[in-house]
Design a protein around this motif. Structure first.
Motif, PDB file in Angstrom:
ATOM      1  N   ARG A   1       0.837  -1.215   0.000  1.00 23.97           N
ATOM      2  CA  ARG A   1       0.000   0.000   0.000  1.00 23.97           C
ATOM      3  C   ARG A   1       0.867   1.258   0.000  1.00 23.97           C
ATOM      4  NH1 ARG A   1      -3.205   2.236   4.966  1.00 23.97           N
ATOM      5  NH2 ARG A   1      -4.247   3.986   4.004  1.00 23.97           N
ATOM      6  N   ARG A   2       1.918   1.262   0.797  1.00 23.86           N
ATOM      7  CA  ARG A   2       2.797   2.441   0.867  1.00 23.86           C
ATOM      8  C   ARG A   2       3.605   2.607  -0.417  1.00 23.86           C
ATOM      9  NH1 ARG A   2      -0.330   4.817   4.247  1.00 23.86           N
ATOM     10  NH2 ARG A   2      -0.445   3.792   6.262  1.00 23.86           N
ATOM     11  N   ILE A   3       4.017   1.498  -1.037  1.00 19.21           N
ATOM     12  CA  ILE A   3       4.752   1.588  -2.301  1.00 19.21           C
ATOM     13  C   ILE A   3       3.829   2.142  -3.386  1.00 19.21           C
ATOM     14  CG2 ILE A   3       5.983   0.293  -4.097  1.00 19.21           C
ATOM     15  CD1 ILE A   3       7.513   0.680  -1.390  1.00 19.21           C
ATOM     16  N   ARG A   4       2.561   1.726  -3.384  1.00 21.06           N
ATOM     17  CA  ARG A   4       1.581   2.278  -4.334  1.00 21.06           C
ATOM     18  C   ARG A   4       1.423   3.791  -4.106  1.00 21.06           C
ATOM     19  NH1 ARG A   4      -1.324  -1.509  -7.100  1.00 21.06           N
ATOM     20  NH2 ARG A   4      -1.269  -3.600  -6.220  1.00 21.06           N
ATOM     21  N   GLN A   5       1.383   4.214  -2.833  1.00 21.94           N
ATOM     22  CA  GLN A   5       1.273   5.647  -2.533  1.00 21.94           C
ATOM     23  C   GLN A   5       2.491   6.402  -3.041  1.00 21.94           C
ATOM     24  OE1 GLN A   5      -0.121   5.176   1.807  1.00 21.94           O
ATOM     25  NE2 GLN A   5      -0.725   7.254   1.252  1.00 21.94           N
ATOM     26  N   VAL A   6       3.668   5.819  -2.883  1.00 18.60           N
ATOM     27  CA  VAL A   6       4.895   6.440  -3.384  1.00 18.60           C
ATOM     28  C   VAL A   6       4.772   6.661  -4.885  1.00 18.60           C
ATOM     29  CG1 VAL A   6       7.336   5.969  -3.889  1.00 18.60           C
ATOM     30  CG2 VAL A   6       6.453   5.652  -1.560  1.00 18.60           C
ATOM     31  N   LEU A   7       4.406   5.594  -5.604  1.00 17.62           N
ATOM     32  CA  LEU A   7       4.286   5.704  -7.058  1.00 17.62           C
ATOM     33  C   LEU A   7       3.207   6.702  -7.462  1.00 17.62           C
ATOM     34  CD1 LEU A   7       4.749   1.965  -7.987  1.00 17.62           C
ATOM     35  CD2 LEU A   7       6.174   3.863  -8.788  1.00 17.62           C
TER      36      LEU A   7
END
Length: 170
Positions: free
Chosen positions: A58-64
């Motif tokens: 979820r956090r990696i998706r937010q980063v992207l």
């Protein structure tokens, strides 16, 4: 809210095995309709096999999402955004590069279209994973933001204290 939780030392990661190539493709798909409306090309450039990393998906998706959204905001119609990634030893790089207005435009104080909060969240989320973030101007105009993430999270450091230790089999 996320930034407040991070600064208060209350942000925990939900670590799982993550197929980074899949997350990149899905993140691009999420913003493609907005990019088509503005006639900005968004594409992936994945070099080699990334494999699975241990991360909070979820956090990696937010980063992207934050990085691609910032690039969309500062890239003119007809421009291009490239999301690239590659595995380098026990790290993966994740970069978003555009040919927009560049670094100075991203940090105009008081600009409601500014990228400051989004980039602050990116930095915090990558720091929580034990990674780092760097930015550089692109020749001819634009900005490239690169995140270095460990393939295997061995520690998550927050507020100078170790909150989580996880060892993964090789």
């Amino acid at each position: 809210l996320d930034l407040a939780m991070i600064e208060a030392g209350r942000m925990d990661l939900d670590l799982k095995d993550v197929d980074l190539s899949h997350v990149i493709e899905e993140s691009i798909d999420m913003v493609v309709s907005k990019a088509e409306d503005t006639q900005i090309a968004v594409r992936a450039d994945i070099k080699g096999k990334l494999g699975v990393i241990r991360a909070d998906e979820r956090r990696i998706r937010q980063v992207l999402f934050n990085l691609i959204s910032n690039s969309l905001r500062f890239t003119e119609s007809g421009g291009e955004i490239v999301v690239s990634s590659q595995r380098v030893g026990d790290m993966v790089t994740l970069s978003v590069r555009d040919n927009g207005r560049g670094l100075a435009a991203s940090f105009v104080s008081g600009d409601q279209r500014g990228a400051g909060l989004g980039l602050a969240l990116v930095k915090h989320f990558i720091d929580l994973h034990g990674g780092t973030v760097g930015m550089k101007p692109v020749d001819g105009g634009g900005l490239e933001v690169t995140c270095w993430l460990p393939v295997k999270v061995t520690k998550v450091v927050q507020n100078q204290e170790m909150l989580l230790t996880e060892s993964l089999p090789a």
